[in-house]
Design a protein around this motif. Sequence first.
Motif, PDB file in Angstrom:
ATOM      1  N   VAL A 284      38.916  38.049  44.919  1.00  0.00           N
ATOM      2  CA  VAL A 284      39.400  37.063  45.889  1.00  0.00           C
ATOM      3  C   VAL A 284      39.915  35.809  45.175  1.00  0.00           C
ATOM      4  O   VAL A 284      39.577  34.688  45.538  1.00  0.00           O
ATOM      5  N   ASP A 285      40.707  36.017  44.143  1.00  0.00           N
ATOM      6  CA  ASP A 285      41.266  34.910  43.378  1.00  0.00           C
ATOM      7  C   ASP A 285      42.592  34.512  44.033  1.00  0.00           C
ATOM      8  O   ASP A 285      43.669  34.929  43.616  1.00  0.00           O
ATOM      9  N   ILE A 286      42.501  33.695  45.076  1.00  0.00           N
ATOM     10  CA  ILE A 286      43.665  33.409  45.911  1.00  0.00           C
ATOM     11  C   ILE A 286      44.848  32.802  45.128  1.00  0.00           C
ATOM     12  O   ILE A 286      45.978  33.244  45.309  1.00  0.00           O
ATOM     13  N   PRO A 287      44.620  31.824  44.240  1.00  0.00           N
ATOM     14  CA  PRO A 287      45.780  31.266  43.539  1.00  0.00           C
ATOM     15  C   PRO A 287      46.573  32.324  42.760  1.00  0.00           C
ATOM     16  O   PRO A 287      47.809  32.292  42.766  1.00  0.00           O
TER      17      PRO A 287
ATOM     18  N   GLN B 399      31.645  47.844  53.636  1.00  0.00           N
ATOM     19  CA  GLN B 399      32.763  46.976  53.279  1.00  0.00           C
ATOM     20  C   GLN B 399      32.739  46.678  51.792  1.00  0.00           C
ATOM     21  O   GLN B 399      31.700  46.775  51.164  1.00  0.00           O
ATOM     22  N   PRO B 400      33.891  46.250  51.237  1.00  0.00           N
ATOM     23  CA  PRO B 400      33.875  45.797  49.835  1.00  0.00           C
ATOM     24  C   PRO B 400      32.971  44.578  49.680  1.00  0.00           C
ATOM     25  O   PRO B 400      32.786  43.819  50.636  1.00  0.00           O
ATOM     26  N   LYS B 401      32.452  44.399  48.475  1.00  0.00           N
ATOM     27  CA  LYS B 401      31.467  43.337  48.277  1.00  0.00           C
ATOM     28  C   LYS B 401      32.020  41.955  48.617  1.00  0.00           C
ATOM     29  O   LYS B 401      31.285  41.101  49.108  1.00  0.00           O
ATOM     30  N   ALA B 402      33.328  41.769  48.373  1.00  0.00           N
ATOM     31  CA  ALA B 402      33.906  40.455  48.636  1.00  0.00           C
ATOM     32  C   ALA B 402      33.743  40.080  50.108  1.00  0.00           C
ATOM     33  O   ALA B 402      33.554  38.921  50.456  1.00  0.00           O
TER      34      ALA B 402
END
Lengths: 325, 528
Positions: A284-287, B399-402
């Motif tokens: 989840v590295d949005i940038p 679900q995925p961990k994120a």
Amino acid sequence: MIAFVIRRLFQSVIVMIAVGLIAFTMFRFVGDPVNQIVSIDTPREQRERVRQDLGLDRPVPVQFAAYLVRAAQFDFGMSYQFRQPVRGLIGERMPATLELAGVAAVLALLVGIPMGVFTALRRDSLLASLFMAVSLVGISLPTFLIAILLRYLFSVQLGWLPSYGRGDVVMLAGWSTGLLTASGLKALILPAVTLALFQMTLITRLVRAEMLEVLRTDYIRFARARGLRNRTIHFGHALKNTLVPLITVTGLQLGSLIAFALITEYVFQWPGMGLLFLGAVQNVDIPVMAAYLMLTATIFVGINLVVDLLYAAVDPRLRIAARPA
Amino acid sequence: MGLRRVVMAAIAALALLSAPASARTFRFAAQGDFKSLDPYTLNETFTLAMHGAVYEGLTKRGPNLEILPGLAERWEIAEPTRWRFYLRKGVKFANGEDFTADDVLFSADRVRATGSNLTARISADTQFVKVDDYTVDVVLSAPNPILHYEWDTWYIMSKKWAEANNAVAPTPPNAQTPGYAALNANGTGPFRLESHQAGVKTVWKPNPAWWGKPEHNLTEVIFTPIASDATRVAALLSGEIDWMDPVPVQDIQRVNAGQSTTVMTGPELRTIFLGFDQRSNELKYSNVKGRNPFKDARVRQAVYQSIDINAIRDKIMRGLATPTPLMISPLLYSRAGEFKRFPYDVEGAKKLLAEAGYPQGFEVTLDCPNDRYVADEAICQAVVGMMARIGIKVTLNAQPKAKYFGKVLAPSFDTSFYLLGWTPSSFDSWNIIYGMYGCRNDQGKGRGESNLGGYCNPEIDKLADQILSENDPKKRDDLIYQAYDIGQNKDVGYVPLHQQSLAWGVSKKVKVVQRADNQFLFYWATKE
């Protein structure tokens, strides 16, 4: 001509903003970045603090506006996972992807065009049927499967070629190249072949179809009637006229080679932008995700523009039409 | 003729240059990378192990997790609230500076600074006092027998180096420029960092000035993250890497069948378990309205007894799991052997459900990650099937961990029934008794922070406070026994499933040490 370019550039900006907006909306569904930045047993206050520091507690439109303002200045922020500027990370990875895509494209053209011409001219020969059969396989097998088969044969069983990575690289004026070392070239073979296979078969089939079409036209008959040599007819007249659709397809495919080399990069752990993007999605590295998607959009928009300009260069009719009446 | 000779000589020279007779390069790969070189930015096993090649703590942990002297030669508890650490002399950082008490004091501040993810290593009210250059006193506000349990991964950094490079505090997540310490490393450890390209490649060379006697025989170590399971396996089978982790369950046979490769297995510290929402008055994801069936210990026990743990071990984990009755690994608690699992008993479970007033069962949703633990989703699917046999209809939400962690962890605690894995970072029961059995409030701050389902028994809270300050090991183990006895045997607070196994893929040319906390420390590796 200039008006045309300006109009296209203006359209490009709108496309980019749309891509940015869609990307930003999508990120809401990827997951919570804070859980990827700190460990699972981190106290809640620390989590909240990280969230505030990153501005993730602000409303999405505010975040998007802030992002656009900075992106317009080519500042894509810091990667959440690596805590390094995204621009630097992408810059580091870009040579790997461009080299891979470039070599794959050259390979596809160098093999695809002659194969296409051959299968068109000697339609009934055994070799042509063989080429067509191979191209059918190439076009229908998914990339990752080809990659795994090639790797199983050439690295695990025969041990000739490396199964992952880029080998040794040399820095040339800030550009890391693997084209100058033996291990770099060896490492390039499997990923480049994997990536090129689909394009190659596509080009073969396209060139064949176009050639067959062109060879039936009147001006080829007239050329024959004039007693021109076969070679001149085939390559000087016929092949030249298949170039227009070929340029379109190759151009657009080059874009997808660069942007979507990510499957090949993932399978061969090729340290390019696609691999960076996949890692970013997992973390989840949005940038990084945002910058990659924007860059991909830029590449497509840019290539489309170049293709349009090339048309004009290749096809005289378009040049005439573009002239003000 | 002349030219040919020159070329031959050049080739010979190159061959000599590129392959020194004694070069032993150890290559390894793992699923992910360590994201920063700053040893305080992420409290995560693999990251800490990688930093451990370059940096050292006051203590170390040996192959069996025993606590050994590190940068502190020895220590003593002078008074219950004052510990004295005697530092090793003649130790130098990679940049040539001497290691002294000032560096310890500095590191103690830095690890607790904003931006550090390891603030729990030392509590905020603990004071460090320099006695002389090689003696440090640690003054506590209350006795704490496990003060130094996590100090093997609290790495000591150089004060002068950090100050000179503007790296006094860890880089906070919102910094606009990367911190110097995030891109450079300067430790006292057995290896020095040669180069690090995030997500691509990291190279170490032995530190010739290291104070200890090397147990490895390597001349160079190269690490590449390889995300794809199939690629990692292929790289190991083709001999391009010497070590990798993890070997996917389905590839274990293949790696074992390889001529020069093998799989090293062993129990890991992490416990996989099921947890229940016992705090809400009505379950959020269930068809039971107005009450919460999981508040009843009989329902929890029924769920427990409906699970055929041996089938999960044999069929899903392919033997690579050890069923457990406790929330802590038996390696971390001396009296773990005295506990037993409730037997697998479908009829008994049905009876318990009927007694609790749910003879027909009920419906509930199980939250489960699908990319975090070994076969996590498959375990959850098996649980769904097993619970159906006693009439509880479970809907699986994998679900995925994120996404998963964002849903179930504090502050949302948005789950009725969940699967999670846990390793106490201190390798000690207090972490679990305080964090997972402790009564929590709505926000989940402090006590009971990892107690997602909100299990609560005030007696355990009382025991947790006693355990924290009890310095006598035997009495302390008794108190821990009581806490687990209440939490599991009486209250069935959780359903512990198993300890998953480690599965390292190793080339037969190398020897490595497998530690149960899954820290891979290549300073113990040797290569033929």
